[in-house]
Design a protein around this motif. Structure first.
Motif, mmCIF file in Angstrom:
data_model
loop_
_atom_site.group_PDB
_atom_site.id
_atom_site.type_symbol
_atom_site.label_atom_id
_atom_site.label_comp_id
_atom_site.label_asym_id
_atom_site.label_seq_id
_atom_site.Cartn_x
_atom_site.Cartn_y
_atom_site.Cartn_z
ATOM 1 N N GLU A 59 0.822 -1.222 0.000
ATOM 2 C CA GLU A 59 0.000 0.000 0.000
ATOM 3 C C GLU A 59 0.858 1.275 0.000
ATOM 4 O O GLU A 59 0.623 2.207 -0.763
ATOM 5 N N TYR A 63 1.751 4.614 -3.070
ATOM 6 C CA TYR A 63 1.834 6.072 -2.936
ATOM 7 C C TYR A 63 3.217 6.568 -3.360
ATOM 8 O O TYR A 63 3.355 7.646 -3.930
ATOM 9 N N LYS A 167 4.718 13.238 3.864
ATOM 10 C CA LYS A 167 3.358 13.517 3.391
ATOM 11 C C LYS A 167 3.293 14.634 2.346
ATOM 12 O O LYS A 167 2.219 15.006 1.874
ATOM 13 N N GLN A 201 4.540 8.182 3.230
ATOM 14 C CA GLN A 201 3.381 7.808 4.038
ATOM 15 C C GLN A 201 2.123 7.834 3.166
ATOM 16 O O GLN A 201 2.039 8.611 2.206
ATOM 17 N N THR A 202 1.160 7.000 3.510
ATOM 18 C CA THR A 202 -0.094 6.941 2.746
ATOM 19 C C THR A 202 -0.820 8.283 2.801
ATOM 20 O O THR A 202 -0.656 9.043 3.753
ATOM 21 N N GLY A 203 -1.632 8.541 1.774
ATOM 22 C CA GLY A 203 -2.441 9.754 1.751
ATOM 23 C C GLY A 203 -1.730 10.943 1.145
ATOM 24 O O GLY A 203 -2.307 12.024 1.013
#
Ligand SMILES: Cc1cc2nc3c(=O)[nH]c(=O)nc-3n(C[C@H](O)[C@H](O)[C@H](O)COP(=O)(O)OP(=O)(O)OC[C@H]3O[C@@H](n4cnc5c(N)ncnc54)[C@H](O)[C@@H]3O)c2cc1C
Ligand SMILES: Nc1ncnc2c1ncn2[C@@H]1O[C@H](COP(=O)(O)O)[C@@H](O)[C@H]1O
Lengths: 283, 328
Positions: A59, A63, A167, A201-203
């Motif tokens: 996952e 990203y 991020k 990091q995700t997002g």
């Protein structure tokens, strides 16, 4: 922006030499998705049974590859994906090629089995140290082993700086400005000098889907495979032999708090739940 | 003397909970193997923290430098490499936090120290270190051992140990260590500033009833299903991280370690697996109810009541039932 005639990656802006065109390496892992699956331990006691589990790109790496493609679209350059793993891992590499990565490399030897986070980083290092790059992206963590270790370890081996839990990424004048995610909704802005490793990091973005045209294009691309000898490694340095830590055994966690399951058809369950809520005075 | 070294963590003028959790875990190990507990405190104007930490450790090593008012992994690595190199502790404990994840892997690599991360348990048996960590997002535990070394390093998951103050306080000695830093140490990585997330209208951390939706909802268009259920029970709608990552709900609705901590009387988790980063945000909840089609989902290890079913089948029925009762 005035671009002069320098070597392909470097040009002069306001009298300052800057790296703008980005060669980016993305480390990707092919992992089983266990969120909805029954996980059982295999007879060795040191691994889970993987048959029948759906596998996909980690996952976090999804990203990371997206961020690399966005940077390439903005700055120009090349995106190379690299993985340490057996032939099945090609599926994840192909997915990345279909999304727009330019090259794919798979590092593999039977003796890699049992490599811990440190040793996985060492295998990646042995290939990457001979490559040209401005930036390396990894996921912040792999969803299977969850070390959150490989990216930052790799940076140290390469002798370059890093930032984890990234991020937001902004490349400027040979530096990268990042937002790092801290706890409780707080972020930290930091500047890191290129070349660097960023653990994503995700997002951070919205990963794209693969297009049919992309899949066709990717099918024709060659995946370069490098083995032990080509990486200049020996069997003693990799796998269980070369790893400073060893996974001794797996076990299913004990249940310390007993949950009360409300059973029956949905309407029975609803009545039971309503009783619980009334009893507890929350309704 | 054998030593266990804990790195104190602080941010924005506060010692973080993980520090006391690690010190408690470390103390048990020290008692068992007869080791001294030392805590390293790096920062600027942190003498007050040192006094507080002295209650928990035999020694507090303090390094003050204006340039590390905020955490910087490069600077921390230089200082800790020096301390570890000189003192040769048997075990170094660092939080598995935004600080630890940015620091421990490179520090361990630079010193050639075996490291394992995100540990929830530690033990020495017959002089050998065993670490327990979780894999596959909490579905399986792994026992890790280490190649023989002078020093081992572990990072510790938040909440793995319950903080307890030693009775009587340990009255540790405070040792000032001069800062070895130079401006060169900040040549490749600089802290710029903190940014706080934007605040929305609804404060989920103040709500009495919170209904949280997770990845089990599958698609943004299904969120109203859970939102209506939340309304029916008189609660606010919150979520797990993937829902925010996908942009389906705003960040201020995220429950967990990198989102909000909630302490409602009733917490209902719908289609949430129960990763520790999520559970860290619901520890103070009263009654926890989970709806999940996987009976082995880790959320059921913390729930009081569980409903094992397809959320798309049960949530509408639950909602109607509650509305019916309220209507009476
Ligand atoms: C540094 C860091 C910080 C993090 N911070 C946070 C945080 O603050 N908050 C947070 O939540 N996460 C956080 N995470 C992410 C965390 O690790 C998990 O990835 C995340 O919590 C998983 O969310 P989920 O449970 O919704 O999804 P999943 O783990 O994918 O679980 C989905 C669940 O839904 C169930 N399900 C599927 N379909 C149905 C159906 N039809 N009916 C019923 N059940 C169904 C499945 O059985 C499964 O258990 C963080 C991770 C890292 C690395
Ligand atoms: N076998 C692997 N091949 C390539 N990259 C990997 C591998 N294992 C881990 N990584 C990278 O390191 C990141 C963090 O993984 P980990 O430290 O194992 O949690 C992943 O998101 C990947 O980017």
């Amino acid at each position: 922006m005035q671009s002069l005639h320098e070597t392909e990656n470097v040009f002069i802006k306001n009298g300052v030499m800057v790296v703008e065109k980005m060669d980016i390496i993305v480390c990707v892992k092919h992992v089983p998705d266990t969120a909805e699956a029954e996980v059982t331990i295999d007879p060795s006691g040191r691994d889970i049974k993987k048959e029948g589990l759906p596998f996909d790109i980690n996952e976090w790496d999804n990203y990371a590859i997206e961020e690399a493609l966005l940077l390439k679209e903005k700055h120009g350059g090349k995106v190379t994906v690299i993985t340490v793993g057996p032939e099945e891992y090609n599926e994840t590499l192909r997915k990345c090629l279909a999304k727009g990565a330019d090259e794919a490399i798979r590092l593999y030897d039977e003796s890699f089995k049992g490599s811990d986070g440190y040793t996985t980083a060492k295998i990646l290092y042995s290939a990457i140290k001979n490559m040209k790059f401005d930036l390396i992206l990894t996921g912040a963590m792999a969803g299977d082993d969850g070390y959150a270790q490989v990216g930052v370890t790799l940076a140290e081996m390469l002798g370059i700086p890093h930032a984890s839990l990234v991020k937001k990424v902004e490349v400027k004048d040979g530096w990268v400005k990042v937002n790092r995610e801290l706890e409780g909704g707080l972020e930290e802005v930091a500047e890191v000098k290129l070349p660097a490793v960023l653990a994503i990091q995700t997002g951070i973005n919205e990963p794209r889907y693969v297009s049919i045209a992309g899949i066709r294009r990717a099918a024709k691309k060659e995946i370069k495979v490098l083995g032990l000898a080509e990486l200049g490694l020996s069997k003693e340095e990799v796998g269980e032999l070369g790893s400073p830590t060893r996974l001794e055994r797996l076990f299913i966690p004990e249940v310390t708090k007993k949950v009360e399951f409300l059973t029956g058809d949905p309407s029975e369950v609803a009545s039971k739940l309503a009783n619980v809520l009334k009893e507890k005075g929350v309704l | 003397m054998v030593e266990v070294l804990v790195l104190a963590e602080h941010r924005k003028g506060e010692l973080r909970d993980i520090t006391f959790e690690m010190l408690t875990g470390a103390r048990k190990i020290c008692d068992k193997i007869g080791a001294d507990l030392t805590v390293a405190l790096l920062g600027f104007n942190v003498k007050e923290f040192a006094k507080e930490l002295a209650d928990y450790a035999k020694q507090v090593l303090i390094v003050e430098d204006e340039r590390i008012k905020e955490f910087n992994s490069e600077a921390y690595q230089k200082i800790l490499a020096k301390i570890i190199g000189e003192r040769k502790p048997l075990l170094v404990m660092i939080g598995h936090t935004a600080i630890g994840m940015d620091l421990a892997p490179s520090l361990a690599t630079s010193l050639n120290i075996p490291l394992t991360t995100d540990c929830i348990g530690l033990d020495f048996k017959d002089g050998k270190l065993y670490a327990i960590r979780q894999i596959y997002s909490g579905k399986v535990n792994a026992e890790i051992t280490f190649k023989d070394a002078e020093t081992y390093m572990v990072t510790i998951r938040s909440g793995a140990f319950q903080p307890e103050k030693p009775e009587p306080p340990m009255g540790g000695g405070i040792i000032n260590i001069p800062s070895p830093l130079t401006d060169e140490d900040f040549a490749v990585k600089k802290f710029v500033e903190y940014v706080e997330e934007a605040k929305g209208e609804i404060d989920i951390s103040a709500a009495d009833i919170v209904v949280s939706v997770g990845r089990g909802i599958k698609d943004a268009k299904n969120i109203p299903l859970v939102e209506e259920f939340a309304k029916a029970v008189g609660g606010v709608l919150a979520c797990s991280r993937p829902i925010v990552d996908k942009g389906w709900l705003p960040k201020d609705r995220q429950v967990g370690i990198s989102g909000k901590t909630v302490k409602p009387k009733l917490y209902i988790a719908v289609g949430i697996s129960g990763a520790f980063q999520h559970l860290a945000g619901i520890k103070g909840s009263g009654v926890i109810i989970a709806v999940n089609k996987d009976p082995k989902a880790p959320i059921f290890r913390v729930a009081d009541y569980g409903i094992v079913d397809d959320l798309f089948k049960v949530i509408p029925v639950l909602k109607d039932k509650i509305l019916e009762l309220k209507g009476k």
